[in-house]
Design a protein around this motif. Structure first.
Motif, short mmCIF file in Angstrom:
data_model
loop_
_atom_site.label_atom_id
_atom_site.label_comp_id
_atom_site.label_asym_id
_atom_site.label_seq_id
_atom_site.Cartn_x
_atom_site.Cartn_y
_atom_site.Cartn_z
N GLY A 1 -37.49 5.92 142.30
CA GLY A 1 -36.99 6.92 143.30
C GLY A 1 -36.07 7.95 142.56
N ALA A 2 -35.97 8.11 141.29
CA ALA A 2 -34.99 8.95 140.53
C ALA A 2 -35.67 10.45 140.66
CB ALA A 2 -34.89 8.75 139.19
N GLY A 3 -36.89 10.78 140.62
CA GLY A 3 -37.79 11.84 140.56
C GLY A 3 -37.49 12.44 141.90
N VAL B 1 -32.60 3.37 121.81
CA VAL B 1 -32.04 3.97 122.98
C VAL B 1 -33.00 3.99 124.09
CG1 VAL B 1 -31.51 6.14 123.85
CG2 VAL B 1 -30.50 5.52 121.63
N GLY B 2 -34.22 3.89 123.70
CA GLY B 2 -35.37 3.90 124.85
C GLY B 2 -35.28 2.83 125.60
N VAL B 3 -35.22 1.66 124.77
CA VAL B 3 -35.05 0.16 125.41
C VAL B 3 -34.13 0.08 126.20
CG1 VAL B 3 -34.86 -2.12 124.74
CG2 VAL B 3 -36.68 -0.75 123.36
N ALA B 4 -32.88 0.51 125.87
CA ALA B 4 -31.69 0.34 126.47
C ALA B 4 -31.82 1.43 127.79
CB ALA B 4 -30.37 0.87 125.82
N GLY B 5 -32.30 2.27 127.77
CA GLY B 5 -32.51 3.13 128.83
C GLY B 5 -33.32 2.54 129.69
N CYS B 6 -34.47 1.73 129.58
CA CYS B 6 -35.51 1.06 130.43
C CYS B 6 -34.44 -0.07 130.89
CB CYS B 6 -36.58 0.37 129.92
SG CYS B 6 -37.58 1.63 129.13
N ALA B 7 -33.81 -0.85 130.41
CA ALA B 7 -33.06 -1.76 131.11
C ALA B 7 -32.01 -1.12 131.95
CB ALA B 7 -32.15 -2.56 129.82
N ALA B 8 -31.48 0.11 131.43
CA ALA B 8 -30.22 0.47 132.46
C ALA B 8 -30.93 1.06 133.63
CB ALA B 8 -29.72 1.87 131.69
N ILE B 9 -32.19 1.54 133.76
CA ILE B 9 -32.81 1.90 134.88
C ILE B 9 -32.96 0.89 136.00
CG2 ILE B 9 -34.83 2.85 136.09
CD1 ILE B 9 -35.38 4.26 133.39
N VAL C 1 -25.13 19.03 148.83
CA VAL C 1 -25.33 18.45 147.34
C VAL C 1 -24.30 17.27 147.53
CG1 VAL C 1 -24.36 18.71 145.15
CG2 VAL C 1 -25.56 20.77 146.49
N ILE C 2 -23.44 17.17 148.48
CA ILE C 2 -22.71 15.97 148.23
C ILE C 2 -23.30 14.94 148.76
CG2 ILE C 2 -20.55 14.88 149.42
CD1 ILE C 2 -19.01 17.59 149.20
N SER C 3 -24.01 15.25 150.11
CA SER C 3 -25.25 14.13 150.79
C SER C 3 -26.06 13.78 149.82
CB SER C 3 -25.71 14.67 151.82
OG SER C 3 -26.43 13.74 152.44
N VAL C 4 -26.58 14.40 148.86
CA VAL C 4 -27.86 14.14 148.01
C VAL C 4 -27.01 13.16 146.85
CG1 VAL C 4 -29.36 14.94 146.27
CG2 VAL C 4 -29.05 16.11 148.34
N MET C 5 -25.82 13.50 146.33
CA MET C 5 -25.18 12.83 145.23
C MET C 5 -24.80 11.36 145.82
SD MET C 5 -25.41 14.73 142.18
CE MET C 5 -23.95 13.99 141.45
N LYS C 6 -24.40 11.49 147.25
CA LYS C 6 -23.76 10.19 147.55
C LYS C 6 -24.93 9.25 147.48
CE LYS C 6 -21.97 8.14 151.75
NZ LYS C 6 -21.29 8.45 153.14
N ASP C 7 -26.30 9.65 147.77
CA ASP C 7 -27.46 8.69 147.85
C ASP C 7 -28.02 8.22 146.72
OD1 ASP C 7 -27.22 8.43 150.77
OD2 ASP C 7 -28.59 10.10 151.10
N GLY C 8 -27.98 9.21 145.69
CA GLY C 8 -28.51 9.09 144.41
C GLY C 8 -28.12 9.21 143.32
N ALA C 9 -26.68 9.29 143.32
CA ALA C 9 -25.72 9.86 141.91
C ALA C 9 -25.96 8.77 140.85
CB ALA C 9 -24.43 9.84 142.36
N HIS C 10 -26.34 7.15 141.36
CA HIS C 10 -26.43 6.17 140.18
C HIS C 10 -27.62 6.51 139.50
CE1 HIS C 10 -29.10 5.17 143.79
NE2 HIS C 10 -29.61 4.20 143.06
N HIS C 11 -28.66 7.53 139.94
CA HIS C 11 -29.92 7.55 139.10
C HIS C 11 -29.50 8.18 137.75
CE1 HIS C 11 -32.54 6.06 141.75
NE2 HIS C 11 -32.39 6.60 142.78
N LEU C 12 -28.24 8.98 137.89
CA LEU C 12 -27.53 9.77 136.82
C LEU C 12 -27.29 8.97 135.79
CD1 LEU C 12 -25.81 12.76 138.59
CD2 LEU C 12 -28.11 12.74 137.34
N ALA D 1 -41.56 6.34 133.54
CA ALA D 1 -42.37 5.57 134.45
C ALA D 1 -41.36 4.81 135.51
CB ALA D 1 -43.50 4.54 133.98
N PHE D 2 -40.46 4.05 134.89
CA PHE D 2 -39.48 3.27 135.75
C PHE D 2 -38.46 4.33 136.54
CE2 PHE D 2 -39.57 -0.50 132.30
CZ PHE D 2 -40.46 -1.15 133.13
#
Length: 639
Positions: A211-213, A377-385, A347-358, A205-206
């Motif tokens: 906007g990661a989706g 791990v799930g809790v850490a993932g939520c915080a990382a998002i 691809v480079i343009s897309v990665m430039k805008d959203g690579a941090h979502h990875l 959900a986070f």
């Protein structure tokens, strides 16, 4: 008489209804956000023991279900207000039952000798009845009927023929076992749903609200959009990238499909084909590491195998599934003579805008590989998002979006927890009565000791269950019944569970009740039944790959690199052979001889008679070379 002055007229009652809906909306928001906060707190602190935490979680979920899924959905129905009052009364019963379970002394064994108190009996019956009603509202009647069938079997099983008859249990025994122990409703299935699954649904959900989706969809289009039938192939890749971020194949279908389905239709796919492609691709999201849906976490609990090992074993089969889907999509595009899309974002343009979502996905994959607890791990993932989203202005979220993510995570988890609670009834009855052993013996006798026939029977059972059960519930039911039988054929425990896990995924694409396909049909404005047929065909890998798991070393623990590579090559050849022999097309139309050769290679690859299985791989390779030599150029168009 002037009806506008009548106090009971619609013009005067409408504001009251709107006010009620508004206040209940606030109540749902508070309950949902507080549930998510409670789950995160428990995940970090583990303050409350499982004995008490699971009843608290289920009761909280049931209250939310009765608030969010009203008895009467139509707000204009004259009985809507009465229905909401009934919902609130049912919430009161849930709170009473939860209180009785919270104060129950599990260390006192007097209830085993003298029975439960009347208040505890009422609480136990209330939980079972209200859980069934919650299942009816969230996942349909099929799960209710199956759970009630198993309960009836434990209560009246002595009336059946000798081969099926069992020692029956009284209402007191059933309540004690199902409610006031860790063997029934509050068993391991609900335990996983209440901990790891909930946190990863919240994680999804986070990712969605940040906007990661959209980033994964854009990335898929930049990679596959320029090829023949590009939007359809992008839909498959986007679903592979999104994985189980939303926690639901249906949600994946709607999210990704809102972009891909209109483009597929514009390119030339029929509406039913577009809906089926998206549904089949989104179903694959539930088998794609690192997050493989609720069933994979339940599998880790059932098998005792670390989730990291399950994840590693699932990588090759998941890639093969998406290859299978892509192959059917490609053949469909070739047969329809569809064009490629000329304009796609780099691809480079897309990665430039959203690579941090990875970064959050990389983090949770690394932590899972390091064998950290999936819950932490799930809790850490939520915080990382939240932290990584804050790095870029366009993905940074405020308090409103944060609350939206907390609410959405809780709401998405409701059907999963309800299904796992009901599945716990089935698991409990199987353990209490021993019916699993009888089922195993029946299948073994009927198959004559041939594993392929037994697998076919399990596929049929999976198809029937898939007509009405969500994925996790279907997996649990199949696992407790069929895994012991697969073990009798000599298959390793993890292999057996992965086979069952894959077969259970068919619940999203199996006609006549294929929820993901129906969701895609809604987006595509297509015929739901024809869409489900298309989705079922495109998701054929859900049945082909599990059979190959049984006959090759595709997921065998301890298999060598050579054995794994050979198994992948053999499975790949089977997928191609089945597809082209059915469709009669690859890069061009197959001749009659080519089609016959493809059909001949299937049993050779599957059964490996007289050790000539390698000949099937050679036949498929020759057919691919012949097709490639005669391929036609691809025409590019603008969309």
């Amino acid at each position: 008489m002037d009806i506008t002055n009548n106090k009971n007229s619609p013009s005067n009652t409408a504001p009251a209804y709107e006010k009620l809906v508004k206040y209940l909306g606030y109540l749902i928001l508070v309950f949902a956000v507080s549930l998510s906060a409670f789950q995160i707190w428990q995940g970090i602190s583990s303050t409350i023991s499982a004995t008490y935490f699971r009843p608290i979680h289920l009761c909280w979920v049931l209250v939310l279900i009765f608030l969010h899924y009203p008895l009467i959905k139509d707000r204009h129905n004259p009985l809507y207000l009465v229905g909401r009052v009934i919902d609130l009364v049912l919430c009161g019963f849930i709170i009473f039952a939860g209180y009785r379970m919270f104060i129950f002394d599990y260390n006192d064994i007097n209830h085993m000798f003298y029975g439960l108190q009347l208040a505890d009996m009422i609480a136990g019956v209330s939980i079972i009845v209200l859980l069934m009603e919650a299942c009816r509202r969230t996942i349909g009647l099929v799960m209710v009927f199956i759970a009630l069938f198993f309960l009836s079997y434990s209560a009246f099983g002595d009336m059946l023929p000798a081969d099926l008859a069992i020692k029956t249990y009284s209402l007191q025994d059933i309540i004690q076992f199902q409610i006031f122990s860790a063997n029934g409703i509050f068993g391991s299935a609900l335990g996983i749903a209440a901990t790891t699954v909930f946190i990863f649904v919240l994680f999804g959900a986070f990712l969605e609200v940040t906007g990661a989706g959209k980033f994964f969809i854009d990335l898929a289009f930049s990679i596959a959009g320029k090829y023949r039938g590009g939007p359809a192939k992008a839909a498959v890749l986007a679903s592979a990238g999104l994985g189980s971020i939303s926690g639901s194949a249906i949600a994946n279908t709607v999210t990704t499909g809102s972009i891909t389905i209109p483009m597929m239709k514009k390119l030339g796919y029929k509406p039913e084909q577009a809906a089926g492609i998206e549904a089949a691709a989104s179903t694959g999201g539930q088998i794609m590491p690192p997050i493989m849906g609720a069933g994979a976490f339940v599998m880790a609990q059932f098998t005792g195998v670390p989730y990291s090992e399950i994840m590693i074993a699932s990588i090759a089969p998941a890639i093969l599934y998406f290859f299978c889907t892509l192959l059917y999509v490609h053949i469909m595009a070739c047969k329809l003579d569809l064009k490629a899309v000329s304009r796609t974002q780099a691809v480079i343009s897309v990665m430039k805008d959203g690579a941090h979502h990875l970064l959050p996905l990389i983090l949770i994959t690394t932590l899972l590989m390091m064998a950290y607890s999936p819950l932490l791990v799930g809790v850490a993932g939520c915080a990382a998002i939240l932290l990584t989203a804050a790095l870029r202005k366009h993905s940074r979220i405020g308090l409103k979006k944060f609350i939206e993510g907390m609410e959405k995570g809780a709401i998405l988890a409701l059907p999963i927890s309800a299904a796992c609670g009901a599945a716990g009834i089935i698991v409990g009855v199987v353990g209490q009565t021993g019916i699993g052993l009888q089922f195993t013996q029946f299948v073994m006798d009927f198959s004559g000791g041939y594993m392929l026939i037994a697998l076919g029977l399990i596929c049929l059972v999976a198809l029937v269950l898939g007509m009405g059960l969500p994925v996790t519930a279907a997996y649990i039911v199949l696992a407790v019944m069929a895994v012991p039988m697969l073990g009798d054929f000599g298959l390793p425990l993890l292999t057996s569970h992965l086979i069952i896990f894959w077969l259970s995924q068919s619940s999203n694409v199996t006609p006549p009740i294929a929820l993901a396909a129906f969701a895609g049909a809604g987006v595509a404005n297509a015929n739901p039944m024809l869409s489900s047929v298309e989705a079922f065909k495109l998701a054929g890998g859900l049945f082909i790959i599990p059979i190959m798991m049984a006959y090759t070393d595709l997921v065998t623990p301890g298999a060598s690199t050579f054995e794994l590579a050979l198994s992948i090559l053999q499975t790949l050849s089977v997928i191609i052979a089945i597809a082209i022999s059915i469709e009669g097309y690859l890069l061009r139309k197959l001749t009659l001889i080519e089609r016959a050769l493809a059909l001949f290679s299937i049993p050779v690859l599957l059964i490996n008679p007289f050790g000539i299985g390698f000949a099937g791989i050679i036949i498929v390779a020759v057919l691919i070379v012949l097709q490639w030599r005669d391929r036609q150029p691809v025409i590019v168009v603008d969309l």
